[in-house]
Design an enzyme around this catalytic site. Structure first.
Site, PDB file in Angstrom:
ATOM      1  N   GLY A  25       0.815  -1.208   0.000  1.00 45.92           N
ATOM      2  CA  GLY A  25       0.000   0.000   0.000  1.00 45.92           C
ATOM      3  C   GLY A  25       0.851   1.263   0.000  1.00 45.92           C
ATOM      4  O   GLY A  25       0.569   2.236  -0.700  1.00 45.92           O
ATOM      5  N   ARG A  29       7.203   1.792   1.362  1.00 49.53           N
ATOM      6  CA  ARG A  29       7.362   0.342   1.434  1.00 49.53           C
ATOM      7  C   ARG A  29       7.825  -0.198   0.067  1.00 49.53           C
ATOM      8  O   ARG A  29       8.666  -1.086  -0.023  1.00 49.53           O
ATOM      9  CB  ARG A  29       6.021  -0.264   1.813  1.00 49.53           C
ATOM     10  CG  ARG A  29       5.920  -1.488   2.714  1.00 49.53           C
ATOM     11  CD  ARG A  29       7.150  -1.969   3.285  1.00 49.53           C
ATOM     12  NE  ARG A  29       7.294  -1.823   4.710  1.00 49.53           N
ATOM     13  CZ  ARG A  29       6.705  -2.562   5.645  1.00 49.53           C
ATOM     14  NH1 ARG A  29       5.871  -3.492   5.327  1.00 49.53           N
ATOM     15  NH2 ARG A  29       6.976  -2.371   6.906  1.00 49.53           N
ATOM     16  N   GLU A 183      -8.901  -6.212   5.404  1.00 51.45           N
ATOM     17  CA  GLU A 183      -7.970  -5.255   4.803  1.00 51.45           C
ATOM     18  C   GLU A 183      -8.797  -4.378   3.869  1.00 51.45           C
ATOM     19  O   GLU A 183     -10.020  -4.350   4.010  1.00 51.45           O
ATOM     20  CB  GLU A 183      -6.780  -5.969   4.149  1.00 51.45           C
ATOM     21  CG  GLU A 183      -7.120  -7.094   3.196  1.00 51.45           C
ATOM     22  CD  GLU A 183      -7.476  -6.605   1.813  1.00 51.45           C
ATOM     23  OE1 GLU A 183      -8.692  -6.643   1.514  1.00 51.45           O
ATOM     24  OE2 GLU A 183      -6.592  -6.212   1.057  1.00 51.45           O
ATOM     25  N   MET A 184      -8.189  -3.654   2.950  1.00 51.43           N
ATOM     26  CA  MET A 184      -8.984  -2.664   2.221  1.00 51.43           C
ATOM     27  C   MET A 184      -8.793  -2.650   0.699  1.00 51.43           C
ATOM     28  O   MET A 184      -9.227  -1.701   0.049  1.00 51.43           O
ATOM     29  CB  MET A 184      -8.697  -1.265   2.795  1.00 51.43           C
ATOM     30  CG  MET A 184      -8.994  -1.177   4.283  1.00 51.43           C
ATOM     31  SD  MET A 184      -8.797   0.466   4.965  1.00 51.43           S
ATOM     32  CE  MET A 184     -10.264   1.264   4.326  1.00 51.43           C
ATOM     33  N   SER A 207      -1.264  -7.429  11.127  1.00 51.84           N
ATOM     34  CA  SER A 207      -0.638  -6.309  11.834  1.00 51.84           C
ATOM     35  C   SER A 207      -1.345  -5.991  13.146  1.00 51.84           C
ATOM     36  O   SER A 207      -0.787  -5.322  14.020  1.00 51.84           O
ATOM     37  CB  SER A 207      -0.664  -5.055  10.957  1.00 51.84           C
ATOM     38  OG  SER A 207      -1.993  -4.743  10.602  1.00 51.84           O
ATOM     39  N   ASP A 208      -2.599  -6.432  13.267  1.00 53.36           N
ATOM     40  CA  ASP A 208      -3.358  -6.178  14.490  1.00 53.36           C
ATOM     41  C   ASP A 208      -4.498  -7.202  14.563  1.00 53.36           C
ATOM     42  O   ASP A 208      -4.821  -7.835  13.566  1.00 53.36           O
ATOM     43  CB  ASP A 208      -3.926  -4.745  14.499  1.00 53.36           C
ATOM     44  CG  ASP A 208      -4.729  -4.427  13.254  1.00 53.36           C
ATOM     45  OD1 ASP A 208      -4.143  -4.369  12.157  1.00 53.36           O
ATOM     46  OD2 ASP A 208      -5.953  -4.285  13.358  1.00 53.36           O
TER      47      ASP A 208
HETATM   48  N1  HPA Z   1      -8.927  -2.791   9.094  1.00 55.94           N
HETATM   49  C1  HPA Z   1      -8.763  -2.556   7.810  1.00 55.94           C
HETATM   50  N2  HPA Z   1      -7.591  -2.698   7.202  1.00 55.94           N
HETATM   51  C2  HPA Z   1      -6.549  -3.100   7.939  1.00 55.94           C
HETATM   52  C3  HPA Z   1      -6.677  -3.349   9.286  1.00 55.94           C
HETATM   53  C4  HPA Z   1      -7.926  -3.192   9.896  1.00 55.94           C
HETATM   54  O1  HPA Z   1      -8.083  -3.412  11.093  1.00 55.94           O
HETATM   55  N3  HPA Z   1      -5.447  -3.713   9.753  1.00 55.94           N
HETATM   56  C5  HPA Z   1      -4.617  -3.687   8.694  1.00 55.94           C
HETATM   57  N4  HPA Z   1      -5.277  -3.319   7.590  1.00 55.94           N
END
Ligand code: HPA
Length: 239
Positions: A25, A29, A183-184, A207-208
Site C-alpha cells: 500500500g 514500502r 484489509e482494504m 498487523s493487528d
Molecule cells: N482494518 C482494515 N484494514 C486493515 C486493518 C484493519 O483493522 N489492519 C490492517 N489493515
C-alpha cells in the site's frame, strides 16, 4: 491494451514494468522492497509520490509499485498497470487485521477470496460477484510456502471501505463464516483482474487483531514482512 502510456497516474514508459508487479500500500514500502530485495533497480514512476520500481530478483525481472489505501486507489493503479503497461500478474503484499481468534500478529494470510462492502461490485453491474484470487498464483504461492516451510493460512479476506466505524457486530458476523482478516484492497484488485482477464493474489501479514486488540511491534512487523516478501518474490519468479 486499451490505455496509451504514460497513463493518467503512472508516468512510466512502455516496457518499464515487468509482467509481475508486487503491490504494497505504502510508497515508501515499495521503495524499501526495491532497495532491499531487488538488483539493477530503476524507478519507473513517481506521480503523486506513488512510487514504482523495476529490478531483478535472482536474475528475473520483477516490479514493485504502491497501491495507496483502499479499493478506489488500487482499482486505479491496477487498471493502468494491466491495461496500459501489459502487466499480467499483480500480487498485493499488505497488512490485515485478524478476525479469527487463532491468528497471531505476524501470521501470513492469503486471500483465496475477498468479500467486500465496497460499491465497486454493484457499480460494475455485477451484483453478487465473488472476487477470487487466480488459482495458479495461489497454487504457486502455496507450493513456495511449503518449500520454504513458511506457514500460511488460506481463506477469505474482507476488503472493507471503512477502517474506522465498521459497526459493533462486524467482527462477530464475518468471523462466524470463517473470514480470516480485514484489509482494504484485495476485492478491488481481484475484480479488476477478472474484468481484464489478468491474474491477482493478495498476501497479508497480520498487523493487528480485532479479536484481542493486540497490535504489531516493529520487530514482529519486520520478521513477518520479510517472510511474506520472500514468498511473494519466489512466486513472482516462478510464474
Ligand atoms: N482494518 C482494515 N484494514 C486493515 C486493518 C484493519 O483493522 N489492519 C490492517 N489493515
Amino acid at each position: 491494451m486499451s490505455l496509451t502510456v504514460p497513463t493518467p497516474h503512472i508516468n512510466a514508459q512502455k516496457g518499464d514494468f515487468a509482467k509481475t508487479v508486487l503491490m504494497p500500500g505504502d510508497p515508501l514500502r515499495a521503495k524499501y522492497i526495491a532497495e532491499t530485495y531487488l538488483e539493477n533497480v530503476k524507478q519507473v514512476t513517481s506521480v503523486r509520490n506513488v512510487l514504482g520500481f523495476t529490478g531483478t530478483y535472482k536474475g528475473k525481472e520483477v516490479s514493485v509499485m504502491a497501491s495507496g489505501m483502499g479499493i478506489p486507489s488500487i482499482s486505479i493503479y491496477s487498471y493502468e498497470l494491466f491495461e496500459g503497461y501489459g502487466v499480467e500478474n499483480i500480487i498485493r503484499v499488505g497488512t490485515a487485521g485478524a478476525m479469527n481468534k487463532d491468528l497471531k500478529i505476524g501470521d501470513i494470510v492469503v486471500g483465496m477470496g475477498a468479500c467486500t462492502n465496497s460499491a465497486v461490485i454493484k457499480e460494475s453491474g455485477l451484483k453478487g460477484f465473488a472476487p477470487i484470487a487466480d488459482y495458479n498464483l495461489l497454487h504457486t504461492l502455496c507450493l513456495v510456502a511449503e518449500k520454504h516451510e513458511t506457514k500460511v493460512k488460506v481463506g477469505n479476506l474482507f476488503s472493507s471501505d471503512l477502517f474506522y466505524g465498521s459497526g459493533e457486530d462486524f467482527v462477530q458476523k464475518w468471523s462466524s463464516v470463517g473470514t480470516l482478516a480485514v484489509e482494504m484492497e484485495a476485492a478491488g484488485l481481484y475484480l479488476n483482474a477478472a474484468k481484464l482477464g489478468k491474474k491477482a493474489l493478495a498476501i497479508c501479514t497480520i498487523s493487528d487483531s480485532l479479536v484481542t486488540g493486540e497490535a504489531t511491534t516493529s520487530e514482529q512487523r519486520q520478521t513477518s514482512f520479510n517472510e511474506m516478501m520472500i514468498l511473494a518474490l519466489e512466486t513472482a519468479i516462478s510464474l
